[in-house]
Design an enzyme around this catalytic site. Structure first.
Site, PDB file in Angstrom:
ATOM      1  CD  GLN A 199       1.875  -2.826  -9.326  1.00  0.00           C
ATOM      2  OE1 GLN A 199       1.256  -3.453  -8.480  1.00  0.00           O
ATOM      3  NE2 GLN A 199       1.717  -3.029 -10.623  1.00  0.00           N
ATOM      4  CB  VAL A 244       0.419  -1.891 -15.989  1.00  0.00           C
ATOM      5  CG1 VAL A 244      -0.014  -0.437 -16.175  1.00  0.00           C
ATOM      6  CG2 VAL A 244       1.677  -2.173 -16.809  1.00  0.00           C
ATOM      7  N   GLY A 292      -1.238 -11.246 -12.920  1.00  0.00           N
ATOM      8  CA  GLY A 292      -2.249 -10.333 -12.397  1.00  0.00           C
ATOM      9  C   GLY A 292      -1.902  -8.879 -12.648  1.00  0.00           C
ATOM     10  NE  ARG A 293      -2.586  -5.222  -7.748  1.00  0.00           N
ATOM     11  CZ  ARG A 293      -2.204  -4.570  -6.659  1.00  0.00           C
ATOM     12  NH1 ARG A 293      -1.069  -3.881  -6.678  1.00  0.00           N
ATOM     13  NH2 ARG A 293      -2.927  -4.596  -5.562  1.00  0.00           N
ATOM     14  CG  MET A 294      -0.402  -7.262 -17.834  1.00  0.00           C
ATOM     15  SD  MET A 294       0.826  -6.028 -17.442  1.00  0.00           S
ATOM     16  CE  MET A 294       0.154  -4.609 -18.306  1.00  0.00           C
TER      17      MET A 294
END
Length: 378
Positions: free
Chosen positions: A196, A233, A254-256
């Site tokens: 991350q 993040v 992804g995961r943003m």
């Protein structure tokens, strides 16, 4: 015109950080009031050991970084057997078997040998610290930072955190916050990270502002095997209020951000650019109000189904409901060659009552301004 002047002032103030020995400006949004090391006399570490000592002691500190601190290999190497859950092509990340992750979750994946380095465990940052880079010189390479175990009142400004085992998932995070309060991450650049770029852990992380920073997802290795970093993040705290303002999120998949746990997120005036995958992932306990953001070339703006709650500032009439708490209407988001963002849960607005709320500006000039001004040295 008013918002243009505000942004111009912000840019000018950070430009002065090139020569200033200390923090510039003040945190907007939820971390408003953070002071870090306050008026402590600046210290200038010259070695990795000295940097670790200053960050981890119990004294209020203003720590000025004027060079690159390269931790690569400083804690030796360890070759272990990991796994390749996304394939063995040259652009695919492979995974370290941290906490038996490969054994438990990817048992059928091909086995590979990986090298464990200093990036696995970040540097501990104790309370009342300001970590400030000088110009573009302040770089921490090969190891991240962690504000954990009750640490509070921390400012991380105008530095770069880079090159933490980029080939290896579980190879290390750039900035970790867990069981903390009043943390401001400002004008920071993160690049080539194994896991991350920023993660807020499952304990209460309370009041956090991430502002005018660059999350650079370009990498030779990724979980999607295409040069777009997946692990952006991750906001997973049990009692968190997070402001994301004026950041540039580039070349991710992804995961943003991924938002869950019990996290109230105000995402305002950010630029999401060149995503091959999804931006927002909203899980149970994630409460997201997004306004004034720009999504340019983002395939999927919000992954579905949404398990949490989202107010996406959908139209001018609905956005007027923000005035009861914000004292103004919420700003529309803007989309260019991107998916849509649909969420009209106005109950989220009341969660901001009594909180310090960052100002929002129309999205018209956000992309141009953010590309020019977000990140270290800008």
């Amino acid at each position: 015109m008013h918002y243009k002047l505000l942004f111009a002032a912000a840019a000018a103030s950070l430009a002065s950080a090139v020569s200033a020995a200390g923090v510039v400006g003040a945190a907007e949004g939820f971390a408003h009031g953070v002071t870090g090391g306050g008026s402590a006399s600046p210290v200038y570490p010259t070695t990795t050991d000295e940097l670790v000592s200053y960050l981890g002691d119990n004294e209020p500190r203003v720590i000025i970084l004027d060079r690159t601190f390269d931790f690569t290999g400083t804690e030796g190497t360890e070759t272990t057997t990991g796994c390749a859950p996304w394939g063995t092509a040259s652009q695919c990340q492979v995974a370290i078997n941290l906490h038996s992750w490969c054994d438990n979750y990817q048992a059928s994946a091909p086995k590979v040998s990986v090298t464990d380095k200093a990036g696995i465990l970040p540097i501990t940052v104790n309370s009342n610290k300001s970590i400030v880079g000088q110009g573009t010189k302040g770089v921490i390479k090969g190891k991240g930072l962690r504000v954990v175990s009750g640490a509070k009142n921390v400012i991380i400004q105008n530095i770069a955190v880079t090159d933490i085992n980029p080939k290896y998932v579980w190879g290390g995070d750039a900035i970790t916050v867990d069981d903390s309060d009043l943390v401001w991450i400002d004008h920071v650049t993160t690049a080539r990270i194994g896991r991350q770029h920023i993660v807020l852990g499952t304990s209460a992380d309370n009041r956090v502002t991430i502002s005018y920073s660059l999350i650079d997802g370009r990498s030779d290795y990724s979980a999607t095997c295409n040069g777009h970093h997946y692990w952006g993040v991750y906001l997973d705290g049990s009692n968190d209020m997070v402001t994301l303002k004026g950041n540039y999120f580039y070349n991710l998949s992804g995961r943003m951000p991924k938002v869950q746990g019990n996290t109230l997120l105000h995402a305002v005036n950010n630029l999401f650019h060149n995503f091959d995958g999804h931006a927002f992932e909203i899980g149970t306990g994630g409460y997201v109000l997004a306004e004034g953001n720009v999504f340019q070339d983002v395939n999927i703006v919000v992954e579905t189904p949404i398990s949490g709650q989202l107010f996406s500032s959908p139209d001018a009439n609905t956005n007027q409901q923000c005035a009861s708490v914000f004292g103004r209407s919420c700003q529309l988001n803007a989309f260019g060659n991107s998916g849509s963002m649909s969420g009209s849960d106005t109950s989220i607005i009341s969660k901001f009552a009594g909180k310090t709320i960052a100002a929002a500006h129309p999205p018209g000039n956000i992309a141009q301004w953010t590309m020019k001004n977000a990140g270290q040295g800008k």
